[in-house]
Design an enzyme around this catalytic site. Sequence first.
Site, PDB file in Angstrom:
ATOM      1  N   LYS A 174       0.831  -1.205   0.000  1.00 24.60           N
ATOM      2  CA  LYS A 174       0.000   0.000   0.000  1.00 24.60           C
ATOM      3  C   LYS A 174       0.868   1.258   0.000  1.00 24.60           C
ATOM      4  CE  LYS A 174      -1.946  -1.065   3.811  1.00 24.60           C
ATOM      5  NZ  LYS A 174      -2.790  -1.214   5.008  1.00 24.60           N
ATOM      6  N   THR A 206      -7.939  10.391   7.465  1.00 21.89           N
ATOM      7  CA  THR A 206      -7.613   9.069   6.928  1.00 21.89           C
ATOM      8  C   THR A 206      -7.435   8.031   8.031  1.00 21.89           C
ATOM      9  OG1 THR A 206      -5.266   9.703   6.894  1.00 21.89           O
ATOM     10  CG2 THR A 206      -6.522  10.007   4.846  1.00 21.89           C
ATOM     11  N   GLY A 208      -7.941   4.974  10.117  1.00 23.21           N
ATOM     12  CA  GLY A 208      -8.579   3.688   9.872  1.00 23.21           C
ATOM     13  C   GLY A 208      -8.528   3.194   8.442  1.00 23.21           C
ATOM     14  N   THR A 209      -7.732   3.827   7.591  1.00 22.77           N
ATOM     15  CA  THR A 209      -7.700   3.401   6.191  1.00 22.77           C
ATOM     16  C   THR A 209      -7.195   1.960   6.046  1.00 22.77           C
ATOM     17  OG1 THR A 209      -5.553   4.514   6.001  1.00 22.77           O
ATOM     18  CG2 THR A 209      -7.470   5.678   5.136  1.00 22.77           C
ATOM     19  N   GLY A 210      -6.121   1.621   6.751  1.00 24.04           N
ATOM     20  CA  GLY A 210      -5.576   0.272   6.639  1.00 24.04           C
ATOM     21  C   GLY A 210      -6.534  -0.779   7.158  1.00 24.04           C
ATOM     22  N   CYS A 211      -7.145  -0.513   8.299  1.00 25.46           N
ATOM     23  CA  CYS A 211      -8.129  -1.436   8.869  1.00 25.46           C
ATOM     24  C   CYS A 211      -9.290  -1.622   7.905  1.00 25.46           C
ATOM     25  CB  CYS A 211      -8.662  -0.901  10.195  1.00 25.46           C
ATOM     26  SG  CYS A 211      -7.410  -0.570  11.447  1.00 25.46           S
TER      27      CYS A 211
END
Length: 267
Positions: A174, A206, A208-211
């Site tokens: 990512k 942004t 919590g984008t990865g979760c």
Amino acid sequence: MTPIALTIAGSDSGGGAGIQADLKAFSALGVYGASVITALTAQNTRAVNMVEPASPAMIAAQMQAVFDDLAIRAVKLGMLGDAAAIATVAAGLRGQEMPVVLDPVMVAKSGDRLLPADALAALRSEVLPRATVLTPNLPEAADLLGTAPARNEAEMLEQGQALRALGAQAVLMKDGHGDGSDCVDLLIDAQGVTRLSAPRRATKNTHGTGCTLSAAIAAGLAQGMGLAAAVTRAHAYLQGAIAHADGLGVGSGHGPVHHFHGIWPNG
């Protein structure tokens, strides 16, 4: 039968990341969500003020309770906390055949470290080889490999291949921490490389984008989608959630993305 996905991760009291973000993403995409909480965090959009791990016994009991009763079709792994939690989760997954999405949560958006450095070896050896897909951002991939973060797509590809060599079936590298005008993610698997690109948006919201992305991938896998299709849909879903994040107005720091942008009126 309703598809069910399980998230094994930490709780975010601010609601933007962790278990809360995962359950929102599952729901938005039509999947029933179950959860195993590995740690409690006292956090908001500005900082993580306290972290309290769940005991290994409680983690194991939650996993057993869920697997004994619910027909779990996919698992998402997020913040695991420490080496003991990692070992417990790895043991609980033995014998389970469903796909596993591993988001190697190490550092919060606020900069607070969520995975002790001494737990990295356990993550590499005990959980990473179980991953159907590993979803690191550039700093996380570098931590896992003990190297500097990738600076371009060629280095992202090289690091993704190195992470596959550690045992993950596929790796989604990512680019959210990059600095180009476009954000380019690379899915690297046995079939080759899938390139996913989107304009890099100028927003601080942004959290919590990865979760959210990893949970959305797990939702697709729970619904029977192939990996490339699940990742492509999750990528598009996350881009919509980021595009509508500023409209939420939650918190004064790094606000959350809008998980229900396609459902709420005026989302």
